[in-house]
Motif scaffolding. Sequence first.
Motif, PDB file in Angstrom:
ATOM      1  N   GLY A  18      44.322  32.746 -38.184  1.00  0.00           N
ATOM      2  CA  GLY A  18      43.063  32.456 -38.842  1.00  0.00           C
ATOM      3  C   GLY A  18      42.044  32.216 -38.105  1.00  0.00           C
ATOM      4  N   GLU A  19      41.198  31.295 -38.743  1.00  0.00           N
ATOM      5  CA  GLU A  19      39.759  30.799 -37.789  1.00  0.00           C
ATOM      6  C   GLU A  19      39.999  29.883 -36.719  1.00  0.00           C
ATOM      7  N   THR A  20      41.361  29.279 -36.704  1.00  0.00           N
ATOM      8  CA  THR A  20      41.517  28.255 -35.744  1.00  0.00           C
ATOM      9  C   THR A  20      41.854  29.066 -34.364  1.00  0.00           C
ATOM     10  N   VAL A  21      42.202  30.268 -34.371  1.00  0.00           N
ATOM     11  CA  VAL A  21      42.435  31.123 -33.176  1.00  0.00           C
ATOM     12  C   VAL A  21      41.188  31.089 -32.421  1.00  0.00           C
ATOM     13  N   ILE A  22      39.938  31.192 -33.219  1.00  0.00           N
ATOM     14  CA  ILE A  22      38.772  30.986 -32.314  1.00  0.00           C
ATOM     15  C   ILE A  22      38.506  30.046 -31.316  1.00  0.00           C
ATOM     16  N   LEU A  23      38.642  28.516 -31.817  1.00  0.00           N
ATOM     17  CA  LEU A  23      38.794  27.416 -31.235  1.00  0.00           C
ATOM     18  C   LEU A  23      39.630  27.413 -30.105  1.00  0.00           C
ATOM     19  N   ASN A  24      40.796  27.862 -30.440  1.00  0.00           N
ATOM     20  CA  ASN A  24      42.259  27.825 -29.370  1.00  0.00           C
ATOM     21  C   ASN A  24      41.870  28.801 -28.285  1.00  0.00           C
ATOM     22  N   ASN A  25      41.153  29.784 -28.585  1.00  0.00           N
ATOM     23  CA  ASN A  25      40.735  30.800 -27.487  1.00  0.00           C
ATOM     24  C   ASN A  25      39.707  30.131 -26.571  1.00  0.00           C
ATOM     25  N   PHE A  26      38.616  29.442 -27.109  1.00  0.00           N
ATOM     26  CA  PHE A  26      37.559  28.494 -26.601  1.00  0.00           C
ATOM     27  C   PHE A  26      38.216  27.780 -25.727  1.00  0.00           C
TER      28      PHE A  26
ATOM     29  N   THR B 101      31.763  25.656 -13.711  1.00  0.00           N
ATOM     30  CA  THR B 101      30.229  25.442 -13.384  1.00  0.00           C
ATOM     31  C   THR B 101      29.509  25.563 -14.847  1.00  0.00           C
ATOM     32  N   LEU B 102      28.401  25.100 -14.925  1.00  0.00           N
ATOM     33  CA  LEU B 102      27.858  25.190 -16.382  1.00  0.00           C
ATOM     34  C   LEU B 102      27.833  26.872 -16.450  1.00  0.00           C
ATOM     35  N   GLU B 103      27.498  27.735 -15.461  1.00  0.00           N
ATOM     36  CA  GLU B 103      27.366  29.122 -15.829  1.00  0.00           C
ATOM     37  C   GLU B 103      28.841  29.761 -16.368  1.00  0.00           C
ATOM     38  N   ASP B 104      29.715  29.178 -16.216  1.00  0.00           N
ATOM     39  CA  ASP B 104      30.874  29.657 -16.496  1.00  0.00           C
ATOM     40  C   ASP B 104      30.878  29.234 -17.836  1.00  0.00           C
ATOM     41  N   PHE B 105      30.501  28.010 -18.330  1.00  0.00           N
ATOM     42  CA  PHE B 105      30.517  27.421 -19.517  1.00  0.00           C
ATOM     43  C   PHE B 105      29.851  28.276 -20.452  1.00  0.00           C
ATOM     44  N   TYR B 106      28.615  28.381 -20.213  1.00  0.00           N
ATOM     45  CA  TYR B 106      27.692  29.375 -20.914  1.00  0.00           C
ATOM     46  C   TYR B 106      28.208  30.689 -21.278  1.00  0.00           C
ATOM     47  N   LEU B 107      29.151  31.277 -20.358  1.00  0.00           N
ATOM     48  CA  LEU B 107      29.346  32.624 -20.861  1.00  0.00           C
ATOM     49  C   LEU B 107      30.592  32.381 -21.666  1.00  0.00           C
ATOM     50  N   VAL B 108      31.402  31.422 -21.731  1.00  0.00           N
ATOM     51  CA  VAL B 108      32.364  31.337 -22.760  1.00  0.00           C
ATOM     52  C   VAL B 108      31.871  30.984 -23.969  1.00  0.00           C
ATOM     53  N   LEU B 109      30.757  30.088 -24.169  1.00  0.00           N
ATOM     54  CA  LEU B 109      30.012  29.822 -25.224  1.00  0.00           C
ATOM     55  C   LEU B 109      29.508  31.141 -26.050  1.00  0.00           C
ATOM     56  N   ALA B 110      29.023  32.036 -25.136  1.00  0.00           N
ATOM     57  CA  ALA B 110      28.424  33.135 -25.583  1.00  0.00           C
ATOM     58  C   ALA B 110      29.591  34.178 -26.113  1.00  0.00           C
ATOM     59  N   ASP B 111      30.788  34.292 -25.268  1.00  0.00           N
ATOM     60  CA  ASP B 111      31.526  35.112 -25.600  1.00  0.00           C
ATOM     61  C   ASP B 111      32.548  34.860 -26.783  1.00  0.00           C
ATOM     62  N   VAL B 112      33.034  33.571 -26.517  1.00  0.00           N
ATOM     63  CA  VAL B 112      33.879  33.129 -27.903  1.00  0.00           C
ATOM     64  C   VAL B 112      33.304  32.811 -28.985  1.00  0.00           C
ATOM     65  N   LEU B 113      32.429  31.507 -28.846  1.00  0.00           N
ATOM     66  CA  LEU B 113      32.080  30.764 -30.146  1.00  0.00           C
ATOM     67  C   LEU B 113      30.735  31.888 -30.687  1.00  0.00           C
TER      68      LEU B 113
END
Length: 464
Positions: free
Chosen positions: A75-83, A92-104
């Motif tokens: 279900g939807e919880t998979v998204i947060l687990n993936n994150f 780094t913050l750059e890594d973090f920004y990429l994950v925010l964009a790709d997943v959330l």
Amino acid sequence: MYKARKNVVLTLVNLFAVIFYIVIGIFLLPVRTDSKISFYTLIVAFIVFLVIVFWANKIRGLLLAKVKKDTLESGETVILNNFISKLRFCYTLEDFYLVLADVLEKQGDCSILFVDRSKNYILYNSPSNITTNDQIRNKIDQNFTESWPEGFYYFDRHLGVTTNYKKTRGFFMVVDNQHLYVFCRYTRLFDTDVYKRLFEEYKRFISRTRTITTLSEISATTKEWEQLAITQQSFLPQKIPDIPKLKIATYYRPLVNVSGDYFSILPIDASKTLLMLGDVSGKGLPAALIMGLVMNTVKIIEDKEDLVGVLHAIDKAIKGMHLQDKYTVLFLSIVDTEKMRIRYINASMSDPLILSPSPDGYRIKPLTSNASLIGILDVGDVSVAEKRLFRGDTILMATDGVSEVMDDDGVELGDTDIYKKTLMAGAAKSPQEMVNDIVDLIWKYNGDKKLHDDVTMMIAKVGY
């Protein structure tokens, strides 16, 4: 949901195991109440107990895995687990920004606002109507200030904190004044048990990036200071010049990478040599700048025999830097091995002296101060002092980092008999051996503790 289902599974499995063991136990008990329970019966009961425990754990594990898959991993919880999974590998913050964009953003259709609340500076925001809306941003700024306690929270459509999970429209996490806001219209569909793991991973990420940033800054600063130290030491003599009838040894140990101490050995002609040693007030970069300025001023001046002119040139250069409370003490001299004379100006240096051989041993001749601090006061009229030199004389110049070393009782080395005896004994040796003796004494007297000042000295022996 995960926690509730987990508790149900644990309760049912444990209850089943207990009931099953009781049933088996009834069959193993003797029919007659007065009959004794045999040792064999106890062994069988113990084995049955172990078998039941084994299979209960096995079944419990399988059921919990299924519950986890049905709740946290579906279900939807998979998204947060993936994150969470990808957040573990962000450094780094750059890594973090990429994950925010790709997943959330892409997978979860969420809008993100990441704010450094200590500076009220937006670090990241999604290109959405929510996170770019000034009214929403202003309301978030008003509701969730810098003093907001660390943790994770849910907010409703009015951007207020809510405990009614069914009315949530997003959540935010606070760690070390780093606020991460996640706007999601289906927040209520996430399993609530995922937030604790998400917050802990976010907390580790913030700590990790802070540590890496600090180390990077230290590394960059260290490299800069190392480069500055290399540049500064290039001002100092890289090799002691071979001077007839004058043997010289030096010692230079900065307290940190850079130093305000300096010395110079500049042959003028076959018999005359300029010897200079000084100490700039303070520590760090300003002292290093003044040190380099003094060295360069003396190096480029043409008439180095004009000690008064050299002194005034140094004074003018320092005052031209307009660095508050920066000055230098220095000993400036010309040693003439042909006329066997030393001409000098002592600008408030406390330690220069001559050790001169005599029938009774060595006599100490202080080269007393005859000028004020350079670079901060009015120099005024300066006179050049002169003393006669004899074959075997030893000239000692040292910064106060030598004489002011203290023992555990706070007694300075320069005030002790052992220091004078070391100088007397060393005067009969080569300059390098004498330097070694004094350095050994400094560490021994200090008790091998950390020094509190730069240590610089120059020893020159005349007539050899």
